[in-house]
Design an enzyme around this catalytic site. Structure first.
Site, PDB file in Angstrom:
ATOM      1  N   SER A  30      81.604  51.001  48.401  1.00 12.69           N
ATOM      2  CA  SER A  30      80.977  51.962  49.331  1.00 12.69           C
ATOM      3  C   SER A  30      79.536  51.605  49.670  1.00 12.69           C
ATOM      4  CB  SER A  30      81.060  53.388  48.764  1.00 12.69           C
ATOM      5  OG  SER A  30      82.409  53.768  48.610  1.00 12.69           O
TER       6      SER A  30
ATOM      7  N   HIS B 121      90.406  40.879  43.309  1.00 16.57           N
ATOM      8  CA  HIS B 121      89.978  42.204  43.797  1.00 16.57           C
ATOM      9  C   HIS B 121      90.821  43.272  43.101  1.00 16.57           C
ATOM     10  CE1 HIS B 121      89.266  45.593  46.441  1.00 16.57           C
ATOM     11  NE2 HIS B 121      88.200  44.957  46.878  1.00 16.57           N
TER      12      HIS B 121
ATOM     13  N   GLU C 125      82.616  45.504  41.061  1.00 18.95           N
ATOM     14  CA  GLU C 125      83.075  46.587  41.922  1.00 18.95           C
ATOM     15  C   GLU C 125      83.761  47.656  41.077  1.00 18.95           C
ATOM     16  OE1 GLU C 125      83.711  45.159  46.213  1.00 18.95           O
ATOM     17  OE2 GLU C 125      85.518  44.676  45.112  1.00 18.95           O
TER      18      GLU C 125
ATOM     19  N   ASN D 191      84.441  42.074  53.339  1.00 13.75           N
ATOM     20  CA  ASN D 191      85.867  41.977  53.023  1.00 13.75           C
ATOM     21  C   ASN D 191      86.609  42.861  54.025  1.00 13.75           C
ATOM     22  OD1 ASN D 191      88.410  42.071  51.927  1.00 13.75           O
ATOM     23  ND2 ASN D 191      87.812  43.103  50.024  1.00 13.75           N
ATOM     24  N   TRP D 192      87.226  42.213  55.002  1.00  8.75           N
ATOM     25  CA  TRP D 192      87.875  42.984  56.068  1.00  8.75           C
ATOM     26  C   TRP D 192      89.206  43.575  55.605  1.00  8.75           C
ATOM     27  CZ3 TRP D 192      87.145  39.639  61.197  1.00  8.75           C
ATOM     28  CH2 TRP D 192      85.776  39.487  61.440  1.00  8.75           C
ATOM     29  N   LYS D 193      89.683  43.147  54.462  1.00  7.83           N
ATOM     30  CA  LYS D 193      90.972  43.620  53.911  1.00  7.83           C
ATOM     31  C   LYS D 193      92.073  43.464  54.978  1.00  7.83           C
ATOM     32  CE  LYS D 193      88.454  46.525  50.726  1.00  7.83           C
ATOM     33  NZ  LYS D 193      88.396  47.746  49.933  1.00  7.83           N
TER      34      LYS D 193
ATOM     35  N   GLU E  41      92.210  45.779  44.221  1.00  2.00           N
ATOM     36  CA  GLU E  41      93.422  46.136  44.967  1.00  2.00           C
ATOM     37  C   GLU E  41      94.553  45.180  44.645  1.00  2.00           C
ATOM     38  OE1 GLU E  41      91.649  46.394  48.880  1.00  2.00           O
ATOM     39  OE2 GLU E  41      90.544  48.175  48.207  1.00  2.00           O
TER      40      GLU E  41
ATOM     41  N   GLY F  87      85.815  52.351  48.596  1.00  4.53           N
ATOM     42  CA  GLY F  87      86.396  53.122  49.689  1.00  4.53           C
ATOM     43  C   GLY F  87      86.309  54.624  49.496  1.00  4.53           C
TER      44      GLY F  87
ATOM     45  N   GLY G 228      83.241  46.425  52.036  1.00  3.23           N
ATOM     46  CA  GLY G 228      84.551  46.635  52.653  1.00  3.23           C
ATOM     47  C   GLY G 228      84.404  47.369  53.978  1.00  3.23           C
ATOM     48  N   GLY G 229      84.551  48.689  53.933  1.00  2.00           N
ATOM     49  CA  GLY G 229      84.574  49.513  55.143  1.00  2.00           C
ATOM     50  C   GLY G 229      83.440  49.216  56.115  1.00  2.00           C
TER      51      GLY G 229
HETATM   52  P1  PGA Z   1      84.236  49.451  50.318  1.00  2.00           P
HETATM   53  O1  PGA Z   1      85.090  48.238  49.752  1.00  2.00           O
HETATM   54  O2  PGA Z   1      82.892  48.919  50.745  1.00  2.00           O
HETATM   55  O3  PGA Z   1      85.039  49.980  51.477  1.00  2.00           O
HETATM   56  O4  PGA Z   1      84.108  50.452  49.213  1.00  2.00           O
HETATM   57  C1  PGA Z   1      84.495  47.263  48.924  1.00  2.00           C
HETATM   58  C2  PGA Z   1      85.543  46.279  48.459  1.00  2.00           C
HETATM   59  O5  PGA Z   1      86.667  46.691  48.162  1.00  2.00           O
HETATM   60  O6  PGA Z   1      85.269  45.075  48.372  1.00  2.00           O
END
Ligand code: PGA
Length: 244
Positions: A206, A94, A161, A8-10, A96, A167, A227-228
């Site tokens: 993470s 998600h 998640e 997930n590149w966000k 977010e 993150g 994500g990251g």
């Molecule tokens: P993260 O993000 O790996 O940076 O914790 C995961 C996500 O939000 O899908």
């Protein structure tokens, strides 16, 4: 079933870096991966990334979609638009978006219907906040999200998640991950019947290459939503390799 490693590149990546990342992934996956591999770039570069990855082993998805196929919805992107741009998948619900934009279970369910109607496979995210976990409500919250967010006949993927692990560099304990995946499986079969027994349940929050092999070996874990670490080709490929 094969595990799914989804990036997930966000809201990260202009055209040049996104294409460089896509090419690095394609080059790093010359051998077919032992798992399914997906990246979800920002909508603005989705078509370019999909073109760059076409015919290879990396699939492409969106990060959200509107429940309507078209209309007066300034700034939104619909499921058919994602499909048209080359996506086969879409992340929905998600945290977010649930927390940042007040997206309800009902809205996530509408989006999931729209995704399926457009030929996309939805990845529906669920997860508790830290406060909900500390107050002993994690499983209740997640079960309600499953029950409310999945349309009847849902044949996509669920991603667990924990909000506090996204993150932050913190990951849930192995025991907590296994327990929650078991809870999600039982809610899936309650909500969807037998069909719920075979769906993949990803873990996200993470996930890094270092702990990936142990995480992906846990019972009930069908892959990872990353994500990251998905923004660095070597890290994402490390997680893909950890999946087999
Ligand atoms: P993260 O993000 O790996 O940076 O914790 C995961 C996500 O939000 O899908």
């Amino acid at each position: 079933m094969r595990q799914l490693i989804a990036g997930n590149w966000k809201m990260n990546g202009l055209r040049a870096d996104s294409l460089a990342l896509a090419r690095a992934l394609a080059a790093g996956l010359e051998q077919p991966a032992g798992c399914d591999v997906l990246v979800c770039p920002p909508a603005t570069v989705l078509a370019a990334v999909a073109d760059a990855l076409a015919g290879g082993g990396v699939m492409v998805g969106g990060q959200d979609c509107h429940p309507e196929p078209s209309g007066a919805c300034t700034g939104d992107v619909s499921a058919p638009m994602l499909r048209d741009a080359g996506a086969g998948w879409v992340i929905l619900g998600h945290s977010e978006r649930r927390l940042g934009y007040g997206e309800s279970n009902a809205l996530v369910q509408e989006k999931a219907r729209a995704a399926v109607a457009a030929g996309l496979t939805p990845i529906v995210c669920v997860g508790e906040t830290e406060q909900q976990r500390l107050s002993g409500n994690a499983e209740t919250v997640v079960a309600a999200q499953i029950d409310g967010s999945l349309p009847p006949g849902f044949a996509g993927v669920v991603a667990y998640e924990p909000v506090w692990a996204i993150g932050t560099g913190r990951t849930a304990s192995e025991d907590d991950i296994v327990a929650m995946h078991r809870c999600i499986r039982s809610q899936l079969t309650e909500t969807l019947g037998e069909a719920g027994a075979g769906l993949r349940i990803l873990y996200g929050g993470s996930v890094k290459p270092a702990g990936a092999a142990a995480l992906l070996a846990l019972p009930g874990v069908g892959g990872a939503l990353v994500g990251g670490a998905s923004l660095v080709a070597a890290d994402f490929l490390g997680i893909v390799r950890a999946a087999g």
